[in-house]
Each structure stands twice: as structure tokens, then as C-alpha cells.
Design a protein around this motif. Sequence first.
Motif, PDB file in Angstrom:
ATOM      1  N   ARG A 123       0.638  -1.178   0.208  1.00 47.74           N
ATOM      2  CA  ARG A 123      -0.016   0.053   0.039  1.00 47.74           C
ATOM      3  C   ARG A 123       1.005   1.451  -0.089  1.00 47.74           C
ATOM      4  O   ARG A 123       0.643   2.409  -0.640  1.00 47.74           O
ATOM      5  CB  ARG A 123      -0.708  -0.080   1.059  1.00 47.74           C
ATOM      6  N   SER A 124       1.804   1.276   0.748  1.00 44.10           N
ATOM      7  CA  SER A 124       2.834   2.286   0.808  1.00 44.10           C
ATOM      8  C   SER A 124       3.417   2.648  -0.481  1.00 44.10           C
ATOM      9  O   SER A 124       3.716   4.015  -0.810  1.00 44.10           O
ATOM     10  CB  SER A 124       4.020   2.263   1.830  1.00 44.10           C
ATOM     11  N   ASN A 125       3.754   1.662  -1.391  1.00 36.26           N
ATOM     12  CA  ASN A 125       4.744   1.878  -2.588  1.00 36.26           C
ATOM     13  C   ASN A 125       3.644   1.966  -3.798  1.00 36.26           C
ATOM     14  O   ASN A 125       4.383   2.179  -4.864  1.00 36.26           O
ATOM     15  CB  ASN A 125       5.550   0.849  -2.690  1.00 36.26           C
ATOM     16  N   ARG A 126       2.501   2.063  -3.615  1.00 36.61           N
ATOM     17  CA  ARG A 126       1.471   2.286  -4.737  1.00 36.61           C
ATOM     18  C   ARG A 126       1.263   3.829  -4.833  1.00 36.61           C
ATOM     19  O   ARG A 126       1.263   4.594  -3.878  1.00 36.61           O
ATOM     20  CB  ARG A 126       0.238   1.753  -4.444  1.00 36.61           C
ATOM     21  N   ARG A 127       1.241   4.205  -6.175  1.00 41.11           N
ATOM     22  CA  ARG A 127       1.033   5.593  -6.580  1.00 41.11           C
ATOM     23  C   ARG A 127      -0.511   5.652  -6.416  1.00 41.11           C
ATOM     24  O   ARG A 127      -0.963   6.740  -6.019  1.00 41.11           O
ATOM     25  CB  ARG A 127       1.375   6.085  -7.953  1.00 41.11           C
ATOM     26  N   GLU A 128      -1.114   4.945  -6.605  1.00 42.39           N
ATOM     27  CA  GLU A 128      -2.686   5.163  -6.640  1.00 42.39           C
ATOM     28  C   GLU A 128      -3.242   4.998  -5.153  1.00 42.39           C
ATOM     29  O   GLU A 128      -2.682   4.023  -4.382  1.00 42.39           O
ATOM     30  CB  GLU A 128      -3.431   4.119  -7.295  1.00 42.39           C
ATOM     31  N   ARG A 129      -4.186   5.502  -4.512  1.00 43.15           N
ATOM     32  CA  ARG A 129      -4.619   5.422  -3.195  1.00 43.15           C
ATOM     33  C   ARG A 129      -5.588   4.299  -3.169  1.00 43.15           C
ATOM     34  O   ARG A 129      -6.097   3.925  -4.266  1.00 43.15           O
ATOM     35  CB  ARG A 129      -5.703   6.840  -3.000  1.00 43.15           C
ATOM     36  N   THR A 130      -5.770   3.590  -2.289  1.00 40.57           N
ATOM     37  CA  THR A 130      -6.310   2.249  -2.042  1.00 40.57           C
ATOM     38  C   THR A 130      -7.200   2.504  -0.888  1.00 40.57           C
ATOM     39  O   THR A 130      -7.105   3.291  -0.085  1.00 40.57           O
ATOM     40  CB  THR A 130      -5.483   1.154  -1.475  1.00 40.57           C
ATOM     41  N   PRO A 131      -8.584   1.674  -1.114  1.00 44.92           N
ATOM     42  CA  PRO A 131      -9.553   1.959  -0.044  1.00 44.92           C
ATOM     43  C   PRO A 131      -9.132   1.853   1.339  1.00 44.92           C
ATOM     44  O   PRO A 131      -8.019   0.747   1.445  1.00 44.92           O
ATOM     45  CB  PRO A 131     -10.674   1.121  -0.561  1.00 44.92           C
ATOM     46  N   LYS A 132      -9.625   2.299   2.210  1.00 47.45           N
ATOM     47  CA  LYS A 132      -9.667   2.098   3.721  1.00 47.45           C
ATOM     48  C   LYS A 132      -9.994   0.578   3.907  1.00 47.45           C
ATOM     49  O   LYS A 132     -10.825   0.105   3.328  1.00 47.45           O
ATOM     50  CB  LYS A 132     -10.095   2.932   4.591  1.00 47.45           C
ATOM     51  N   PRO A 133      -9.314  -0.010   5.140  1.00 48.13           N
ATOM     52  CA  PRO A 133     -10.058  -1.129   5.406  1.00 48.13           C
ATOM     53  C   PRO A 133     -11.413  -1.443   5.734  1.00 48.13           C
ATOM     54  O   PRO A 133     -11.884  -0.641   6.481  1.00 48.13           O
ATOM     55  CB  PRO A 133      -9.087  -1.680   6.649  1.00 48.13           C
ATOM     56  N   GLY A 134     -12.002  -2.534   5.136  1.00 46.51           N
ATOM     57  CA  GLY A 134     -13.618  -2.453   5.377  1.00 46.51           C
ATOM     58  C   GLY A 134     -14.195  -1.882   4.373  1.00 46.51           C
ATOM     59  O   GLY A 134     -15.439  -1.960   4.475  1.00 46.51           O
ATOM     60  N   PHE A 135     -13.861  -1.169   3.247  1.00 46.12           N
ATOM     61  CA  PHE A 135     -14.448  -0.688   2.578  1.00 46.12           C
ATOM     62  C   PHE A 135     -15.495  -1.653   1.626  1.00 46.12           C
ATOM     63  O   PHE A 135     -16.546  -1.177   1.009  1.00 46.12           O
ATOM     64  CB  PHE A 135     -13.630   0.314   1.432  1.00 46.12           C
ATOM     65  N   PHE A 136     -14.802  -2.552   1.373  1.00 45.82           N
ATOM     66  CA  PHE A 136     -15.518  -3.710   0.631  1.00 45.82           C
ATOM     67  C   PHE A 136     -16.544  -4.516   1.335  1.00 45.82           C
ATOM     68  O   PHE A 136     -17.070  -5.529   0.845  1.00 45.82           O
ATOM     69  CB  PHE A 136     -14.528  -4.490  -0.261  1.00 45.82           C
ATOM     70  N   ASN A 137     -16.507  -4.405   2.500  1.00 41.29           N
ATOM     71  CA  ASN A 137     -17.331  -5.083   3.479  1.00 41.29           C
ATOM     72  C   ASN A 137     -19.024  -4.571   3.503  1.00 41.29           C
ATOM     73  O   ASN A 137     -19.457  -5.032   4.512  1.00 41.29           O
ATOM     74  CB  ASN A 137     -16.932  -5.088   4.883  1.00 41.29           C
ATOM     75  N   ARG A 138     -19.231  -3.823   2.660  1.00 40.71           N
ATOM     76  CA  ARG A 138     -20.541  -3.179   2.796  1.00 40.71           C
ATOM     77  C   ARG A 138     -21.724  -4.116   2.061  1.00 40.71           C
ATOM     78  O   ARG A 138     -21.425  -5.047   1.283  1.00 40.71           O
ATOM     79  CB  ARG A 138     -20.538  -1.792   2.014  1.00 40.71           C
TER      80      ARG A 138
END
Length: 138
Positions: A123-138
Motif C-alpha cells: 500500500r505504501s509503494n503504490r502511487r494510487e490510493r487504496t480504499p481503507k480497510p473495510g471498504f468492501f465489506n458493505r
Amino acid sequence: MSDLTPRGTGAVPAPADGDNRYKAVQAKLDKLGKAMDDATFELEALRRSMQANAGAAGDMAQDIANAQLDPKFVALTRAVETALDGATREVRTLCDTAQETADLTHETQRTHSKLYGALDDIRSNRRERTPKPGFFNR
């Protein structure tokens, strides 16, 4: 008489700020582990000092008895020795608990690193932002 003096170690507890990012959790665990290691060291020094003072009180009670002073002073000095012996045992228990807590904190830090370290690297080495943990748990 004890040679122990309070030390301004500057150990400030880690704030409970709700920051659960990997590096923040690692830093808090590291700080807690070091504080508990320091506490263990200080408690062991206190225990040794109290044990020495108990021994000195016992020797002094014997000297008072040999000098044939009033028996109440012998009894009082023996009571100090007994109290210091009891306090020494309790400090030993506290020291053991502090050491156990330090060990568990270091183990928790290693486990946390093993479980989430690689994910943090990705996650730290990606240029793109990633969703916060739990984002896909909806």
C-alpha cells in the motif's frame, strides 16, 4: 537508607488517538515495549535495594538486642524487616508482571508486523490510493 531517586526518563505514554495505521501501531507497540522493559529494570533495582534494606534492618535489630536496649526497639526494628521482606516479595511479583507484559508486547509487535507488514509495503509503494480497510465489506 535507600539510594533510589526518581528518574525523569521522559517516558510519555503513547496517545490513544485512534490512529490505527500500520506504522503508528508499530510505533506505539515499540514505545510500550521499551517502557515496560525500563519498568522491569527499575523494579528489579527497587527490589534489590529493599532486600538489602531488610537485611540491614535485621542486622540492626540484632545489634540492638546485643546492646541490651529496650526490647520494644528490637521488636519495632524486626517489624520493619518483616515489612520490607513482604514488600520485596510484592515488588518481585510486580517486576515479573512487567516483564511478562513487555514480552507479550514484543511478541504482539512481531505478529502484527508478520501479518500486516507486507500489506503496508504494498500500500505504501503504490502511487494510487487504496480504499481503507473495510471498504468492501458493505
